[in-house]
Design a protein around this motif. Structure first.
Motif, PDB file in Angstrom:
ATOM      1  N   PRO B 350     -69.271  -2.278 -57.753  1.00  0.00           N
ATOM      2  CA  PRO B 350     -69.780  -2.363 -59.039  1.00  0.00           C
ATOM      3  C   PRO B 350     -70.414  -3.812 -59.799  1.00  0.00           C
ATOM      4  CG  PRO B 350     -67.800  -3.222 -58.218  1.00  0.00           C
ATOM      5  CD  PRO B 350     -69.317  -2.946 -56.939  1.00  0.00           C
ATOM      6  N   GLU B 351     -70.732  -3.850 -60.678  1.00  0.00           N
ATOM      7  CA  GLU B 351     -71.706  -4.674 -61.631  1.00  0.00           C
ATOM      8  C   GLU B 351     -70.717  -6.227 -61.365  1.00  0.00           C
ATOM      9  OE1 GLU B 351     -71.994  -4.585 -66.307  1.00  0.00           O
ATOM     10  OE2 GLU B 351     -72.141  -2.918 -66.082  1.00  0.00           O
ATOM     11  N   SER B 355     -69.862 -13.317 -57.405  1.00  0.00           N
ATOM     12  CA  SER B 355     -68.081 -13.671 -56.731  1.00  0.00           C
ATOM     13  C   SER B 355     -67.505 -12.511 -56.907  1.00  0.00           C
ATOM     14  CB  SER B 355     -67.795 -15.096 -56.617  1.00  0.00           C
ATOM     15  OG  SER B 355     -67.685 -14.997 -58.897  1.00  0.00           O
ATOM     16  N   GLN B 356     -67.507 -11.863 -57.972  1.00  0.00           N
ATOM     17  CA  GLN B 356     -66.631 -10.793 -57.883  1.00  0.00           C
ATOM     18  C   GLN B 356     -66.171  -9.917 -56.714  1.00  0.00           C
ATOM     19  OE1 GLN B 356     -64.630 -10.007 -61.163  1.00  0.00           O
ATOM     20  NE2 GLN B 356     -65.052 -11.769 -61.358  1.00  0.00           N
ATOM     21  N   GLY B 357     -66.895  -9.529 -56.195  1.00  0.00           N
ATOM     22  CA  GLY B 357     -67.668  -8.082 -55.045  1.00  0.00           C
ATOM     23  C   GLY B 357     -66.536  -9.072 -53.688  1.00  0.00           C
ATOM     24  N   ALA B 358     -65.985 -10.250 -53.577  1.00  0.00           N
ATOM     25  CA  ALA B 358     -65.733 -10.562 -52.179  1.00  0.00           C
ATOM     26  C   ALA B 358     -64.289 -11.443 -52.768  1.00  0.00           C
ATOM     27  CB  ALA B 358     -67.346 -11.535 -51.904  1.00  0.00           C
ATOM     28  N   ILE B 359     -63.838 -11.782 -51.370  1.00  0.00           N
ATOM     29  CA  ILE B 359     -62.565 -12.123 -51.626  1.00  0.00           C
ATOM     30  C   ILE B 359     -62.896 -13.936 -50.739  1.00  0.00           C
ATOM     31  CG2 ILE B 359     -59.957 -12.152 -50.542  1.00  0.00           C
ATOM     32  CD1 ILE B 359     -60.464  -9.438 -50.637  1.00  0.00           C
ATOM     33  N   LEU B 360     -62.983 -14.352 -51.622  1.00  0.00           N
ATOM     34  CA  LEU B 360     -63.121 -15.837 -51.116  1.00  0.00           C
ATOM     35  C   LEU B 360     -62.415 -16.472 -50.015  1.00  0.00           C
ATOM     36  CD1 LEU B 360     -64.908 -17.353 -54.980  1.00  0.00           C
ATOM     37  CD2 LEU B 360     -65.510 -15.903 -52.545  1.00  0.00           C
ATOM     38  N   ASP B 361     -60.654 -16.446 -50.455  1.00  0.00           N
ATOM     39  CA  ASP B 361     -60.174 -17.010 -49.658  1.00  0.00           C
ATOM     40  C   ASP B 361     -59.598 -16.187 -47.739  1.00  0.00           C
ATOM     41  OD1 ASP B 361     -59.489 -18.890 -51.245  1.00  0.00           O
ATOM     42  OD2 ASP B 361     -58.083 -17.850 -51.946  1.00  0.00           O
ATOM     43  N   LYS B 424     -70.737  -5.415 -46.551  1.00  0.00           N
ATOM     44  CA  LYS B 424     -69.764  -4.879 -46.073  1.00  0.00           C
ATOM     45  C   LYS B 424     -69.394  -3.354 -46.928  1.00  0.00           C
ATOM     46  CE  LYS B 424     -66.626  -5.397 -50.862  1.00  0.00           C
ATOM     47  NZ  LYS B 424     -65.557  -5.643 -51.495  1.00  0.00           N
TER      48      LYS B 424
END
Lengths: 327, 516
Positions: B350-351, B355-361, B424
């Motif tokens: 997606p657009e 940072s939206q595409g990754a799960i930072l934790d 991913k």
């Protein structure tokens, strides 16, 4: 690697617990005898069981305020079943408790998943409904010790290798859910759904369904604890474990579970529960008024949240290559 | 370029006039990085100054200093030639500096009038807000910028373009002298952008100084009077826009000639891998059908709101279509959820995936394997060794450097986070990859890397669908282009007919001379 292990939330909490025990031992050495520690652990077991379920729910950005009411309703139902059919084997009682608790958890889960109602509203509602149902089915009457069968009361108190069954069940739950959280796709989904629901959706994870399973697990553990609670204290009435849901949330928060979701471990929930359990058991023996207990628990919660907020504070973008390799 | 202020030509009047707002010798250091180094910027009344630079050049730091959010470590902020300090955002507002951000910072649940006058509402008896006066003044201001918006409407009921107008009306209501627009056209459609240009013209006519931050050169040349180029936190050049060409600006921005922007590809499409027929949705799109072959890049062009993303989301199983059929490798497939889509080999990036595409934790390896867990588990239990191996393979392929795959993604730089997201999707071994606005808000240097990567994917036999609103990108990358308009396919164009004119004509629905 070693440095990260030593600075992890769990390690900090272990340090805090050891410090707490040392402090108590300096005034009352008998507190840290193995027998007493086993006793404290056993006493904290219901909190540990519920905190594990709550941890999973919070991980998915939800909250379950109905756990104590679920515990009380399930406890009342199995007590009444025991009164009506005293010869029913304990295994059947356990199955009823877990089954009913699971069903109640599923109700929360479906409401959150299919109707997209905020979890705090759903579980505030079901909390009140569950308590109301206890009143309706029991007419507000108590089920007392003499009405319960001996086997019903004996099960959680049977001592195996120095620890009552209640304590062993908590240990089993810790092991089981550590495996679930670290070794299964469902466990991974809990972290992903809470850590970044948007990204999780595109990765093929059904966030709502994942939340449903979190509530189901929380409900199952609450149901199990419901039987253990009423049999251990040998009494069942409308208000048992009143307000206990807040202790459960507190244990999670102290254990480093992020209220924003996505961060938390079974070990953290266990340690958070133990921390509260030790304070609760130690205050009377070191001559601090139990009325201080709430203030001390509250202080511990705020300190824990403040520490977590510090740790989670955005460190800013790491632009330098050098800095990235160190981290 | 024109670095020394004294040698600046005065033909355009820049050197003679006093800047209404200026930065002089500003330096700003963050721990470990010098964001700005001795930069200057001057804004003149009635002039539009374009601020140009790649991501990380220091543009947003400048905006934050101009609006009082950051304090400079060295240098001055000058208002009408007088050194001033903006210790807080309020101080900047008091001096008439206002910023309109990419995502407008307004309040959805308040009315238009309340948004315009929040904090400085006209007062009536007992110091209560005079709602009548507020509504009347709001109407006046909105009218002056040609906006037909009822001040009583709640903000959430407005479209993005109208929200921008409200933000501008708010700026005017506090008697702004400097208006900062940070990529204002990023989310607007063609028509809305035209309206914005008119508005900028009227702001100019009212003597406001405008700072216009944009990645799009066509709009810079269309509306800016002056330009200022930053690179790596330094001022590279400034002057009148009439004196430079697009190539000059690009050269200043990147510090090198960008001759070949798009990678040359030998397109050799193979078998049909995806066939969509009669795909429809009750409210969003109708009768979408196309074939996609391996090694092909299929562009989806259209105005914002033409239904492209909505169609892609349905194809990926996020929303439900009402009719239509999808075949993958000649077999009809049922895609009811994103998991089904990934399973059949379709992935959707997606657009806004920075940072939206990754799960930072979560650690790197868990992020990379997340969509592939079905393949990496048996009866719900993860095969951890295989999982780690897959993550290692794909992070190495993308040349991702990190201390360990256990590192949490939140601790990586933006560029590496993006690599995690790409790894991913590739790790699912997709057949079809849908990229939604892959270079939106990305600087020129990174754009080229994304384009090269896209070309490589196609060369490896993947079928790529690229949803893009940027005409050069659509023309430069696509083998074929489907143009959507109002939820339907307006045209399917391939090489000889594929020109900027045909794209725009079909997208906007303009009747013109048809080529056939």
């Amino acid at each position: 690697m070693l440095k990260r292990l030593l600075t992890s939330r769990e390690a900090l909490l272990v340090g805090a617990i050891v410090l707490l025990l040392a402090l108590i031992a300096s005034r009352f050495p008998a507190f840290i005898t193995p027998a007493n520690l086993a006793n404290v652990f056993n006493d904290t077991s219901p909190l540990i069981l519920l905190a594990i379920g709550q941890m999973i729910v919070i991980l998915t950005k939800c909250i379950d305020l109905s756990v104590a009411a679920n515990l009380a309703l399930t406890g009342m139902v199995v007590s009444m079943v025991n009164v009506a059919a005293p010869d029913l084997p304990i295994l059947v009682i356990l199955a009823i408790a877990v089954g009913l608790g699971t069903l109640l958890g599923m109700i929360n889960g479906v409401l959150v998943w299919k109707l997209a109602i905020p979890p705090i509203v759903v579980t505030l509602g079901t909390m009140t409904i569950f308590r109301g149902i206890i009143f309706v089915i029991s007419d507000g009457k108590w089920v007392n010790s003499h009405e319960m069968s001996a086997a019903f009361k004996a099960f959680p108190r049977t001592v195996l290798l120095g620890l009552p069954v209640l304590g062993w069940i908590a240990i089993l739950a810790v092991i089981l859910f550590t495996i679930v959280m670290t070794r299964t796709t469902l466990g991974r989904a809990f972290y992903a759904a809470g850590g970044n629901p948007h990204a999780a959706t595109y990765a093929g994870i059904n966030v709502g369904k994942t939340q449903f399973w979190a509530f189901t697990i929380s409900g199952a553990l609450a149901g199990l604890t419901g039987y253990l609670w009423v049999s251990r204290f040998a009494v069942s009435y409308v208000d048992i474990a009143g307000g206990f849901e807040l202790d459960v949330v507190a244990a999670c928060v102290i254990g480093g579970v992020s209220i924003m979701g996505g961060i938390g471990t079974v070990a953290g929930a266990l340690l958070g529960a133990l921390f509260l359990g030790i304070i609760k058991n130690a205050l009377p023996v070191v001559d601090i008024s139990p009325f201080w207990q709430m203030a001390i628990s509250g202080g511990a919660i705020i300190i824990a949240v403040a520490l977590n907020a510090q740790a989670n504070r955005k460190k800013g973008r790491i632009i330098l290559k050098r800095a990235e390799q160190v981290s | 370029m024109l670095k020394d202020p004294d040698t600046r030509p005065s033909a355009d009047g820049m050197a003679d006039e006093v800047a209404v707002l200026a930065l002089e010798g500003i330096t700003k250091t963050f721990p470990g990085v010098k964001a700005l180094s001795n930069v200057s910027l001057r804004l003149f009344p009635g002039k539009v100054t374009a601020l140009i630079g790649e991501n990380g050049a220091g543009k947003s730091t400048v905006v934050k200093i101009l609006t009082g959010i950051y304090q400079p470590d060295g240098g001055h902020v000058c208002v009408n030639g007088q050194p001033t300090r903006f210790p807080a955002p309020q101080a900047a507002a008091d001096h008439g500096v206002t910023a309109i951000h990419q995502e407008t910072v307004l309040f959805d649940e308040l009315s238009v009038a309340e948004n315009i006058f929040l904090g400085h509402a006209p007062r009536g008896a007992f110091g209560l807000i005079d709602r009548k006066a507020m509504a009347a003044q709001s109407s006046d201001i909105l009218g002056s910028i040609g906006a037909r918006i009822d001040p009583g409407h709640k903000l959430k009921d407005l479209g993005i373009a109208n929200k921008h107008l409200v933000a501008i009306a708010r700026a005017l209501s506090i008697d702004a002298r400097v208006v900062i627009m940070d990529e204002p056209t990023a989310a607007l459609s063609h028509k809305e952008i035209e309206e914005l240009y008119e508005l900028v013209e009227s702001l100019k006519a009212q003597g406001k100084a405008v700072l216009f931050i944009s990645h799009k050169f066509d709009e810079i040349f269309r509306i800016a009077d002056n330009y200022t180029v930053f690179r790596d936190g330094q001022l590279i050049g400034e002057g009148a826009i009439a004196d430079v060409t697009e190539a000059d600006l690009v050269k200043m921005m990147v510090g090198r000639d960008v001759s070949q922007i798009f990678p040359a590809r030998d397109s050799d499409p193979g078998e049909t891998v995806l066939r969509v027929t009669g795909y429809s949705h009750p409210t969003e799109f109708e009768d979408i059908g196309f074939d996609l072959r391996t090694g092909e890049i299929l562009g989806f062009y259209g105005l914002v709101g033409a239904g492209r993303s909505e169609f892609m989301q349905a194809l990926f199983g996020i929303t439900k279509p009402s009719a239509g059929r999808v075949e993958v490798d000649g077999k009809t497939v049922q895609i009811k959820s994103p998991a089904d889509a990934v399973e059949t080999g379709i992935v959707y990036v997606p657009e806004d995936r920075g940072s939206q595409g990754a799960i930072l934790d979560l650690p790197i390896f868990q992020n990379v394997t997340l969509p592939s867990l079905g393949r990496l588990s048996a009866r719900g239990f993860l095969k951890l060794a295989q999982e780690f191996e897959l993550a290692r393979e794909y992070t190495e392929r993308l040349d991702l450097r990190a201390a360990s795959l256990d590192t949490h993604v939140g601790n990586l730089s933006g560029g590496n986070q993006q690599k995690v997201v790409i790894a991913k999707w590739l790790a699912t071994r997709p057949k079809v990859i849908i990229l939604d606005e892959p270079t939106k808000g990305v600087d020129i240097g990174s754009k080229a890397a994304v384009h090269a990567f896209m070309a490589e994917l196609a060369a490896q036999g993947l079928a790529v669908i690229m949803v893009s609103s940027e005409i050069p990108e659509v023309l430069g990358m696509s083998d074929r282009v489907i143009v959507m308009r109002e939820g339907r396919i307006a045209a399917e164009l391939s090489k000889p007919d594929l020109t900027p004119e045909t794209l725009v004509r079909h997208a906007a629905g303009i009747e013109g001379p048809t080529p056939c």
